[in-house]
Scaffold this active site. Structure first.
Site, PDB file in Angstrom:
ATOM      1  N   HIS A  94      34.625   6.856 -39.952  1.00 28.83           N
ATOM      2  CA  HIS A  94      33.649   6.010 -40.650  1.00 28.83           C
ATOM      3  C   HIS A  94      34.392   4.881 -41.332  1.00 28.83           C
ATOM      4  CE1 HIS A  94      34.878   9.381 -43.185  1.00 28.83           C
ATOM      5  NE2 HIS A  94      34.775   8.580 -44.234  1.00 28.83           N
ATOM      6  N   LEU A  95      33.754   3.725 -41.303  1.00 26.69           N
ATOM      7  CA  LEU A  95      34.285   2.529 -41.946  1.00 26.69           C
ATOM      8  C   LEU A  95      33.515   2.330 -43.245  1.00 26.69           C
ATOM      9  CD1 LEU A  95      36.062  -0.051 -41.735  1.00 26.69           C
ATOM     10  CD2 LEU A  95      34.168  -1.102 -40.460  1.00 26.69           C
ATOM     11  N   HIS A  96      34.231   2.338 -44.368  1.00 25.82           N
ATOM     12  CA  HIS A  96      33.600   2.028 -45.652  1.00 25.82           C
ATOM     13  C   HIS A  96      33.484   0.511 -45.771  1.00 25.82           C
ATOM     14  CE1 HIS A  96      34.431   6.014 -47.795  1.00 25.82           C
ATOM     15  NE2 HIS A  96      35.297   6.083 -46.807  1.00 25.82           N
ATOM     16  N   GLY A 114      43.038  10.419 -48.039  1.00 27.76           N
ATOM     17  CA  GLY A 114      41.752  10.551 -48.723  1.00 27.76           C
ATOM     18  C   GLY A 114      40.571  10.836 -47.819  1.00 27.76           C
ATOM     19  N   GLN A 115      40.838  11.083 -46.529  1.00 23.46           N
ATOM     20  CA  GLN A 115      39.708  11.390 -45.641  1.00 23.46           C
ATOM     21  C   GLN A 115      39.148  12.767 -45.971  1.00 23.46           C
ATOM     22  OE1 GLN A 115      40.562  11.244 -41.408  1.00 23.46           O
ATOM     23  NE2 GLN A 115      38.382  11.381 -40.859  1.00 23.46           N
ATOM     24  N   ASN A 163      39.841   5.723 -44.455  1.00 30.87           N
ATOM     25  CA  ASN A 163      40.786   6.731 -44.910  1.00 30.87           C
ATOM     26  C   ASN A 163      41.063   7.641 -43.721  1.00 30.87           C
ATOM     27  OD1 ASN A 163      40.729   5.792 -47.623  1.00 30.87           O
ATOM     28  ND2 ASN A 163      38.776   6.841 -47.922  1.00 30.87           N
ATOM     29  N   ASP A 206      26.579   5.173 -49.112  1.00 26.46           N
ATOM     30  CA  ASP A 206      27.429   6.271 -49.563  1.00 26.46           C
ATOM     31  C   ASP A 206      26.733   6.989 -50.723  1.00 26.46           C
ATOM     32  OD1 ASP A 206      30.770   6.880 -49.291  1.00 26.46           O
ATOM     33  OD2 ASP A 206      29.689   7.725 -51.003  1.00 26.46           O
ATOM     34  N   ILE A 207      26.779   8.316 -50.717  1.00 29.20           N
ATOM     35  CA  ILE A 207      26.092   9.109 -51.732  1.00 29.20           C
ATOM     36  C   ILE A 207      26.776   8.992 -53.098  1.00 29.20           C
ATOM     37  CG2 ILE A 207      27.347  11.303 -51.475  1.00 29.20           C
ATOM     38  CD1 ILE A 207      24.572  12.686 -51.309  1.00 29.20           C
TER      39      ILE A 207
END
Ligand code: AMP
Ligand code: ZN
Length: 117
Positions: free
Chosen positions: A103-105, A96-97, A90, A33-34
């Protein structure tokens, strides 16, 4: 493989935008993640453009399950098994998306609070 021209993650998958890729296979890729929220913060993303969980079809069930298999593999490789780790999706704006490609954090390396904010 379907791609959405305006989608950030489709562009990362197509290597039009750089990312620090930590895993890839025929179905999914994972990259850092950036804006990491934990010492380990990886996004696990299906190559197929599916905007959100509500857009899944019956055919996508194994694909979404595969994201969790990748998460467990990366958690193990990052030494997160003992302490535990958090996986988050999310789904939708109020949740919060911000990127509308599933995508899975995978988050780990610190203690997490509950309930989430
Ligand atoms: P979400 O808010 O759940 O949709 O998650 C989107 C995530 O994508 C956020 O955690 C962002 O920090 C992350 N993100 C946005 N742009 C990039 C990028 N170019 N490379 C890697 N991660 C990104
Ligand atoms: Zn996409």
């Amino acid at each position: 493989m379907s791609a959405d021209q305006g989608c950030l993650f489709c562009k990362i998958i197509a290597q039009q935008i750089p990312a620090k890729t930590v895993y890839e296979d025929q179905l999914a890729i994972a990259f850092e993640d950036i804006n990491p929220q934990a010492p380990v913060h990886v996004l696990i993303v299906p190559r197929k453009h599916i905007p959100d969980i509500s857009s899944m079809t019956d055919k996508d069930r194994e694909l979404v399950g595969h994201l969790f298999w990748v998460a467990a593999k990366l958690a193990s490789e990052n030494g997160l098994i003992g302490g535990g780790y958090r996986m988050v999706i999310n789904n939708g704006r109020e949740a919060g998306q911000t990127v509308f490609h599933i995508h899975l954090h995978l988050l780990g390396g610190r203690v997490f609070a509950w309930p989430p904010g």
